[in-house]
Write a protein that holds these residues in place. Structure first.
Motif, PDB file in Angstrom:
ATOM      1  N   HIS A 174       0.823  -1.209   0.000  1.00  0.00           N
ATOM      2  CA  HIS A 174       0.000   0.000   0.000  1.00  0.00           C
ATOM      3  C   HIS A 174       0.862   1.267   0.000  1.00  0.00           C
ATOM      4  O   HIS A 174       1.574   1.536   0.957  1.00  0.00           O
ATOM      5  CB  HIS A 174      -0.904   0.003   1.243  1.00  0.00           C
ATOM      6  CG  HIS A 174      -1.937   1.085   1.231  1.00  0.00           C
ATOM      7  ND1 HIS A 174      -3.244   0.870   0.834  1.00  0.00           N
ATOM      8  CD2 HIS A 174      -1.863   2.401   1.550  1.00  0.00           C
ATOM      9  CE1 HIS A 174      -3.925   1.988   0.929  1.00  0.00           C
ATOM     10  NE2 HIS A 174      -3.111   2.938   1.355  1.00  0.00           N
TER      11      HIS A 174
ATOM     12  N   HIS B  43       1.094   5.521  -2.114  1.00  0.00           N
ATOM     13  CA  HIS B  43       0.473   6.537  -2.973  1.00  0.00           C
ATOM     14  C   HIS B  43       1.583   7.221  -3.767  1.00  0.00           C
ATOM     15  O   HIS B  43       1.882   8.401  -3.550  1.00  0.00           O
ATOM     16  CB  HIS B  43      -0.297   7.556  -2.128  1.00  0.00           C
ATOM     17  CG  HIS B  43      -1.364   6.947  -1.272  1.00  0.00           C
ATOM     18  ND1 HIS B  43      -2.637   6.718  -1.731  1.00  0.00           N
ATOM     19  CD2 HIS B  43      -1.339   6.496   0.008  1.00  0.00           C
ATOM     20  CE1 HIS B  43      -3.362   6.151  -0.771  1.00  0.00           C
ATOM     21  NE2 HIS B  43      -2.605   6.004   0.291  1.00  0.00           N
TER      22      HIS B  43
ATOM     23  N   GLU C 239      -8.178   3.183  -2.704  1.00  0.00           N
ATOM     24  CA  GLU C 239      -8.439   2.880  -1.342  1.00  0.00           C
ATOM     25  C   GLU C 239      -9.843   3.336  -0.981  1.00  0.00           C
ATOM     26  O   GLU C 239     -10.220   4.474  -1.252  1.00  0.00           O
ATOM     27  CB  GLU C 239      -7.338   3.595  -0.517  1.00  0.00           C
ATOM     28  CG  GLU C 239      -7.601   3.844   0.912  1.00  0.00           C
ATOM     29  CD  GLU C 239      -6.330   4.404   1.611  1.00  0.00           C
ATOM     30  OE1 GLU C 239      -5.358   4.777   0.922  1.00  0.00           O
ATOM     31  OE2 GLU C 239      -6.331   4.496   2.822  1.00  0.00           O
TER      32      GLU C 239
HETATM   33 ZN   LIG Z   1      -3.351   5.031   2.018  1.00  0.00          ZN
END
Ligand SMILES: [Zn+2]
Length: 270
Positions: free
Chosen positions: A7, A9, A92
């Motif tokens: 995970h 970004h 997400e």
């Molecule tokens: Zn996140």
């Protein structure tokens, strides 16, 4: 050693706008795949562009609970277009009662629509949850779920809920942020995560490690605030190996299998 960031970004402008350099550093540290999560219509195109540029990127598109208020009337169509464009995951998405002025019914509607879509399309889904664990469990128990399971990223819910969530198909990813002293409860919970459901994440640019473990210091070029470099994933693996008293090699082999089981189909390119 092959490392997997469950995970992050990478598209976030706080990382400084040079993804090729960030990726090169991450690859040097051993990263072979990273799930790059979009959070709203505005950043989905950047996630799609990263997926076209780097084979390491598993793109993921979803409306994050922090941004649901900003969604356009066409958001569902825009999301579907991105999902059709590249093999991808959904996320997400989630529920957040920590957020000031949250509108939980609105969040739930957007969450459930995306969750159902993931189930229908058989796509892995990444879920964010803050202070809404009881409600999340209720919704997950009642909703159709993707057959390969779902990720609870930065799992900070109660330890007692781990087995019920695992039964539903949950994977749990641990961020470097849980090294911090005040995160001892969240850290301890990870000793109770089933071995075949553990994943590891940076959540870059957020959830930085304490300074002494941060091997790739980086600053937001606009605010000059420190941000988390995605190449810090190796430091998160090291911390997790210490926490679980497991050799790094066996931990990384296990996390690789877990990652492939959950995200493998979306990261194989056609
Ligand atoms: Zn996140």
């Amino acid at each position: 050693m092959h490392l997997y960031d469950a995970h992050n970004h990478l598209q976030d402008p706080r990382l400084g706008g040079n993804p090729a350099e960030l990726m090169a550093t991450a690859i040097k540290e051993g990263v072979v795949k990273m799930v790059v999560n979009g959070s709203c219509e505005e950043d989905w195109p950047a996630v799609a562009a990263l997926a076209r540029q780097f084979p390491q990127v598993v793109p993921s598109f979803g409306y994050h609970p922090w941004y649901v208020k900003e969604r356009s009337p066409e958001w569902k169509e825009v999301l579907l277009n991105h999902l059709d464009e590249v093999p991808s995951a959904i996320g997400e998405i989630g529920l957040d009662r920590w957020l000031k002025d949250h509108d939980l019914p609105d969040q739930e509607e957007v969450f459930l629509w995306q969750l159902r879509l993931a189930a229908e399309r058989g796509l892995p889904v990444s879920i964010h949850c803050l202070q809404a664990w009881g409600r999340l469990l209720e919704l997950l128990q009642a909703a159709p779920l993707p057959r390969q399971g779902f990720l609870l990223h930065s799992y900070g819910g109660p330890q007692e809920m781990v087995s019920s969530l695992a039964k539903l198909g949950a994977y749990f990813s641990i961020p470097g942020y849980f090294v911090h002293e005040r995160k001892s409860r969240q850290r301890e919970t990870f000793r109770h995560v089933p071995p075949d459901r553990l994943l590891i994440e940076t959540d870059a640019p957020d959830q930085s490690l304490p300074e002494e473990r941060n091997r790739h210091p980086l600053h937001d070029p606009v605010t000059n605030k420190p941000v988390n470099h995605p190449a810090n994933i190796r430091a998160v693996y090291e911390f997790t190996a210490e926490l679980l008293a497991e050799p790094l090699e066996s931990l990384s082999a296990r996390v690789e299998e877990n990652f492939q089981r959950l995200f493998g189909r979306t990261s194989s390119r056609t």
